[in-house]
Design a protein around this motif. Structure first.
Motif, PDB file in Angstrom:
ATOM      1  N   ALA A  16       0.829  -1.209   0.000  1.00  0.00           N
ATOM      2  CA  ALA A  16       0.000   0.000   0.000  1.00  0.00           C
ATOM      3  C   ALA A  16       0.861   1.256   0.000  1.00  0.00           C
ATOM      4  O   ALA A  16       0.603   2.215  -0.736  1.00  0.00           O
ATOM      5  CB  ALA A  16      -0.938  -0.009   1.202  1.00  0.00           C
ATOM      6  N   ALA A  17       1.899   1.246   0.811  1.00  0.00           N
ATOM      7  CA  ALA A  17       2.756   2.429   0.903  1.00  0.00           C
ATOM      8  C   ALA A  17       3.582   2.625  -0.353  1.00  0.00           C
ATOM      9  O   ALA A  17       3.960   3.755  -0.680  1.00  0.00           O
ATOM     10  CB  ALA A  17       3.678   2.314   2.119  1.00  0.00           C
ATOM     11  N   GLY A  18       3.870   1.532  -1.079  1.00  0.00           N
ATOM     12  CA  GLY A  18       4.661   1.649  -2.294  1.00  0.00           C
ATOM     13  C   GLY A  18       4.021   2.565  -3.315  1.00  0.00           C
ATOM     14  O   GLY A  18       4.713   3.250  -4.077  1.00  0.00           O
ATOM     15  N   ARG A  19       2.712   2.633  -3.332  1.00  0.00           N
ATOM     16  CA  ARG A  19       2.016   3.507  -4.278  1.00  0.00           C
ATOM     17  C   ARG A  19       1.992   4.958  -3.824  1.00  0.00           C
ATOM     18  O   ARG A  19       1.721   5.856  -4.610  1.00  0.00           O
ATOM     19  CB  ARG A  19       0.583   3.003  -4.492  1.00  0.00           C
ATOM     20  N   LEU A  20       2.239   5.181  -2.547  1.00  0.00           N
ATOM     21  CA  LEU A  20       2.230   6.552  -2.019  1.00  0.00           C
ATOM     22  C   LEU A  20       3.627   7.110  -1.786  1.00  0.00           C
ATOM     23  O   LEU A  20       3.794   8.322  -1.666  1.00  0.00           O
ATOM     24  CB  LEU A  20       1.458   6.583  -0.693  1.00  0.00           C
ATOM     25  N   ALA A  21       4.624   6.214  -1.713  1.00  0.00           N
ATOM     26  CA  ALA A  21       5.969   6.654  -1.344  1.00  0.00           C
ATOM     27  C   ALA A  21       6.567   7.626  -2.351  1.00  0.00           C
ATOM     28  O   ALA A  21       7.402   8.461  -1.991  1.00  0.00           O
ATOM     29  CB  ALA A  21       6.886   5.447  -1.181  1.00  0.00           C
ATOM     30  N   ASP A  22       6.164   7.518  -3.625  1.00  0.00           N
ATOM     31  CA  ASP A  22       6.699   8.416  -4.641  1.00  0.00           C
ATOM     32  C   ASP A  22       6.019   9.779  -4.624  1.00  0.00           C
ATOM     33  O   ASP A  22       6.661  10.798  -4.862  1.00  0.00           O
ATOM     34  CB  ASP A  22       6.538   7.793  -6.031  1.00  0.00           C
ATOM     35  N   ARG A  23       4.707   9.796  -4.344  1.00  0.00           N
ATOM     36  CA  ARG A  23       3.940  11.035  -4.486  1.00  0.00           C
ATOM     37  C   ARG A  23       3.523  11.666  -3.163  1.00  0.00           C
ATOM     38  O   ARG A  23       3.502  12.882  -3.026  1.00  0.00           O
ATOM     39  CB  ARG A  23       2.679  10.755  -5.324  1.00  0.00           C
ATOM     40  N   ARG A  24       3.160  10.839  -2.188  1.00  0.00           N
ATOM     41  CA  ARG A  24       2.633  11.375  -0.930  1.00  0.00           C
ATOM     42  C   ARG A  24       3.316  10.739   0.279  1.00  0.00           C
ATOM     43  O   ARG A  24       2.651  10.191   1.158  1.00  0.00           O
ATOM     44  CB  ARG A  24       1.115  11.114  -0.848  1.00  0.00           C
ATOM     45  N   PRO A  25       4.639  10.801   0.382  1.00  0.00           N
ATOM     46  CA  PRO A  25       5.306  10.174   1.524  1.00  0.00           C
ATOM     47  C   PRO A  25       4.931  10.820   2.845  1.00  0.00           C
ATOM     48  O   PRO A  25       4.845  10.146   3.875  1.00  0.00           O
ATOM     49  CB  PRO A  25       6.796  10.378   1.210  1.00  0.00           C
ATOM     50  N   GLY A  26       4.713  12.142   2.827  1.00  0.00           N
ATOM     51  CA  GLY A  26       4.355  12.827   4.065  1.00  0.00           C
ATOM     52  C   GLY A  26       3.069  12.302   4.663  1.00  0.00           C
ATOM     53  O   GLY A  26       2.920  12.227   5.884  1.00  0.00           O
ATOM     54  N   LEU A  27       2.105  11.918   3.808  1.00  0.00           N
ATOM     55  CA  LEU A  27       0.831  11.383   4.288  1.00  0.00           C
ATOM     56  C   LEU A  27       1.051  10.067   5.027  1.00  0.00           C
ATOM     57  O   LEU A  27       0.479   9.837   6.098  1.00  0.00           O
ATOM     58  CB  LEU A  27      -0.119  11.180   3.106  1.00  0.00           C
ATOM     59  N   VAL A  28       1.881   9.196   4.459  1.00  0.00           N
ATOM     60  CA  VAL A  28       2.154   7.903   5.096  1.00  0.00           C
ATOM     61  C   VAL A  28       2.806   8.111   6.463  1.00  0.00           C
ATOM     62  O   VAL A  28       2.416   7.497   7.464  1.00  0.00           O
ATOM     63  CB  VAL A  28       3.071   7.044   4.206  1.00  0.00           C
ATOM     64  N   LEU A  29       3.773   9.010   6.514  1.00  0.00           N
ATOM     65  CA  LEU A  29       4.516   9.216   7.762  1.00  0.00           C
ATOM     66  C   LEU A  29       3.667   9.912   8.821  1.00  0.00           C
ATOM     67  O   LEU A  29       3.704   9.541   9.998  1.00  0.00           O
ATOM     68  CB  LEU A  29       5.777  10.030   7.476  1.00  0.00           C
ATOM     69  N   ALA A  30       2.902  10.922   8.395  1.00  0.00           N
ATOM     70  CA  ALA A  30       2.106  11.676   9.362  1.00  0.00           C
ATOM     71  C   ALA A  30       0.967  10.844   9.932  1.00  0.00           C
ATOM     72  O   ALA A  30       0.618  10.974  11.112  1.00  0.00           O
ATOM     73  CB  ALA A  30       1.552  12.940   8.703  1.00  0.00           C
ATOM     74  N   ALA A  31       0.391   9.965   9.119  1.00  0.00           N
ATOM     75  CA  ALA A  31      -0.720   9.141   9.596  1.00  0.00           C
ATOM     76  C   ALA A  31      -0.221   7.893  10.322  1.00  0.00           C
ATOM     77  O   ALA A  31      -0.768   7.499  11.358  1.00  0.00           O
ATOM     78  CB  ALA A  31      -1.612   8.736   8.418  1.00  0.00           C
ATOM     79  N   GLY A  32       0.822   7.278   9.778  1.00  0.00           N
ATOM     80  CA  GLY A  32       1.278   6.008  10.337  1.00  0.00           C
ATOM     81  C   GLY A  32       2.099   6.128  11.593  1.00  0.00           C
ATOM     82  O   GLY A  32       2.023   5.250  12.464  1.00  0.00           O
ATOM     83  N   GLY A  33       2.868   7.216  11.733  1.00  0.00           N
ATOM     84  CA  GLY A  33       3.737   7.361  12.893  1.00  0.00           C
ATOM     85  C   GLY A  33       2.997   7.326  14.224  1.00  0.00           C
ATOM     86  O   GLY A  33       3.338   6.516  15.105  1.00  0.00           O
ATOM     87  N   PRO A  34       1.995   8.166  14.416  1.00  0.00           N
ATOM     88  CA  PRO A  34       1.255   8.130  15.687  1.00  0.00           C
ATOM     89  C   PRO A  34       0.557   6.802  15.939  1.00  0.00           C
ATOM     90  O   PRO A  34       0.499   6.336  17.088  1.00  0.00           O
ATOM     91  CB  PRO A  34       0.236   9.275  15.529  1.00  0.00           C
ATOM     92  N   LEU A  35       0.015   6.189  14.872  1.00  0.00           N
ATOM     93  CA  LEU A  35      -0.643   4.895  15.052  1.00  0.00           C
ATOM     94  C   LEU A  35       0.353   3.836  15.509  1.00  0.00           C
ATOM     95  O   LEU A  35       0.043   3.002  16.375  1.00  0.00           O
ATOM     96  CB  LEU A  35      -1.311   4.462  13.743  1.00  0.00           C
ATOM     97  N   LEU A  36       1.549   3.860  14.942  1.00  0.00           N
ATOM     98  CA  LEU A  36       2.571   2.904  15.339  1.00  0.00           C
ATOM     99  C   LEU A  36       2.997   3.140  16.781  1.00  0.00           C
ATOM    100  O   LEU A  36       3.241   2.187  17.537  1.00  0.00           O
ATOM    101  CB  LEU A  36       3.777   3.034  14.404  1.00  0.00           C
ATOM    102  N   LEU A  37       3.059   4.396  17.181  1.00  0.00           N
ATOM    103  CA  LEU A  37       3.427   4.739  18.555  1.00  0.00           C
ATOM    104  C   LEU A  37       2.417   4.177  19.549  1.00  0.00           C
ATOM    105  O   LEU A  37       2.788   3.642  20.597  1.00  0.00           O
ATOM    106  CB  LEU A  37       3.514   6.256  18.700  1.00  0.00           C
ATOM    107  N   VAL A  38       1.151   4.273  19.239  1.00  0.00           N
ATOM    108  CA  VAL A  38       0.097   3.754  20.124  1.00  0.00           C
ATOM    109  C   VAL A  38       0.073   2.230  20.122  1.00  0.00           C
ATOM    110  O   VAL A  38      -0.191   1.586  21.147  1.00  0.00           O
ATOM    111  CB  VAL A  38      -1.274   4.315  19.698  1.00  0.00           C
TER     112      VAL A  38
END
Length: 383
Positions: free
Chosen positions: A256-278
Motif C-alpha cells: 500500500a505504501a509503495g504507491r504513495l511513497a513516490d507522491r505522498r510520503p508525508g501522508l504515510v509518515l504523518a498518519a502512520g507514525g502516531p498509530l505505530l506509537l500507540v
C-alpha cells in the motif's frame, strides 16, 4: 514492472527468511548451545551489524563490477555461510557465520536496491522498492513461519540448511533473468563524490528516522516467540501463526505504501507514525489476550513496513546523486536499526519488564523517532 525485479525479490525472499527466522528459533538455539535467551537474541544484532558495515563496504568494492555477477557472488557466499552455520557446535562460531552471511546479504541488497531503481522510470522508485521488499514480507508470511515449523519439527539446524538450498534456484533465476546491460553498475563520478552526499542533512535525517522505525520493528519481532508462548500462554506452533500474521501485515503495508511513497510520503509518515506509537504499548498491555495479540501483530507489521519502506524510498530519492552507493545507504539505515533494536529489547527483557519488555522498547523507539521528526518538520522535508 520488469521481470528482473521479481527475480531479485526471489533472492531477497531467501535472505529475508534468514534475517527474520531467528524470531522463531531463538529459544531452541539458546537451549541447544547453552546460552541465555538474551544472548541468543544477539545473533540478530550480529547479523544486522554485519549488514550495516557491509552495505557501504561491499557496494564500494563492487561498484565497478557488473551488477549480475556481483549479485551472484553475494548470493552464493550467503548460501555457504548458512551451510557452515548448520554444522557448528558453539555460539561464537555461529555468530561469526551470521556476520559473514550479513556481509553477503548487505552487498546483495545494496546492489539490488540500486539495480531496481535503474530498471524503472525515475518517478517509480517507490513501486520498484515495494516489489523488491515484497521478497522480505513474503519471507515473513511464508519463509519464516515455515522455518519456525521446520525448526520445531526437525531442529533449528534444518532451517539453516533449508535457507542455503533456497538460494540455489534464486541464483539460477538471477543468472538467466537479470539482464546484464540493465544491471551494469558503471559509476558516474567518483566514489568520493558519492560519499560526500552523506553530509547532506536531509539524507542523514531520513536515514535516522528509517533506522529508528526499523529498530522498533526488530526489537519486538526478535522476541515475539516468548510473548506468544509465555505471556499469551499459547503453544509453540502458534509462534508460526503470529509470524504469518506479522508477515501478512508487512506485505499489505509495504504494498500500500509503495504507491504513495513516490507522491505522498508525508501522508504515510504523518498518519502512520502516531498509530505505530500507540500500537506497541497496546500490544504490551493486551498480549495476554490471544485474539488481541494476533490482531495487533498484524497491524503493527503493516504500519512498521509502511513507514519503514517509505523512509527507505526517501533515502533513494535523497541520495539520487550517489547512483552506485544509494542502495548501500538505504541498507545501512535499515540495519543500524536492526542491530540496535534487539540490543535495546534485550536490555528491557532483563530489566524487570519481563517478556513484554521488547514491546515497550519498541514504543520508546518510535517515540524518539517522532520527537526527532516533529520539531524539524521532517515529514514535510521528506515530501
Amino acid at each position: 514492472m520488469p521481470l528482473a525485479l521479481y527475480l531479485l525479490a526471489l533472492a531477497v525472499f531467501a535472505m529475508g527468511t534468514s534475517e527474520f527466522m531467528l524470531a522463531g528459533l531463538v529459544p531452541d538455539i539458546a537451549s541447544d548451545l547453552g546460552v541465555t535467551l538474551g544472548t541468543a537474541g544477539l545473533l540478530t544484532s550480529a547479523f544486522a551489524l554485519g549488514m550495516t558495515i557491509g552495505a557501504p563496504l561491499m557496494a564500494a568494492l563492487s561498484r565497478r563490477r557488473p551488477g549480475r555477477s556481483s549479485l551472484l557472488c553475494f548470493l552464493l557466499l550467503f548460501a555457504a555461510a548458512h551451510a557452515v552455520g548448520a554444522t557448528v557446535s558453539g555460539f561464537p562460531v555461529l555468530c561469526a557465520t551470521r556476520v559473514v552471511a550479513a556481509l553477503a546479504n548487505a552487498g546483495f541488497l545494496a546492489v539490488a536496491l540500486t539495480t531496481a531503481a535503474t530498471l524503472v522510470p525515475p518517478d517509480r522508485k517507490g513501486r520498484a522498492l515495494a516489489v523488491l521488499l515484497s521478497g522480505t514480507t513474503a519471507a515473513t508470511v511464508a519463509g519464516v513461519p515455515a522455518g519456525a515449523l521446520l525448526g520445531t519439527l526437525l531442529g533449528w539446524r534444518a532451517t539453516f540448511w533449508a535457507v542455503a538450498a533456497l538460494c540455489l534456484p534464486a541464483a539460477l533465476g538471477i543468472l538467466r533473468g537479470v539482464p546484464a546491460p540493465a544491471s551494469t553498475r558503471g559509476a558516474s563520478g567518483g566514489l568520493r563524490g558519492e560519499l560526500a552526499q552523506l553530509r547532506r542533512p536531509r539524507l542523514l535525517l531520513v536515514m535516522l528516522l528509517g533506522a529508528l522505525v526499523n529498530a522498533a520493528t526488530f526489537a519486538s519481532f526478535t522476541f515475539l516467540a516468548p510473548v506468544v508462548t509465555g505471556v499469551a500462554g499459547l503453544g509453540e506452533l502458534w509462534v508460526s501463526v503470529a509470524l504469518v500474521l506479522f508477515g501478512a501485515g508487512s506485505f499489505f503495508g509495504v504494498s500500500a505504501a509503495g504507491r504513495l511513497a513516490d507522491r505522498r510520503p508525508g501522508l504515510v509518515l504523518a498518519a502512520g507514525g502516531p498509530l505505530l506509537l500507540v500500537g506497541w504499548p497496546a500490544l504490551a498491555l493486551l498480549a495476554h489476550r490471544p485474539v488481541a495479540l494476533l490482531a495487533l501483530v498484524f497491524t503493527q507489521g503493516a504500519l512498521s513496513f509502511a513507514l519503514g519502506g517509505t523512509l527507505i524510498t526517501r533515502v533513494l530519492y535523497e541520495a539520487a546523486q550517489a547512483p552506485t552507493m544509494a542502495g548501500s545507504y538505504a541498507t545501512a539505515a535499515l540495519n543500524v536499526g536492526a542491530a540496535t533494536g534487539p540490543l535495546v529489547a534485550a536490555a528491557a527483557l532483563t530489566g524487570g519488564l519481563g517478556d513484554t519488555g521488547p514491546l515497550w522498547a519498541s514504543g520508546a523507539l518510535i517515540a524518539v523517532a517522532l520527537a526527532v521528526a516533529i520539531p524539524v518538520r521532517a515529514v514535510r522535508a521528506a515530501g
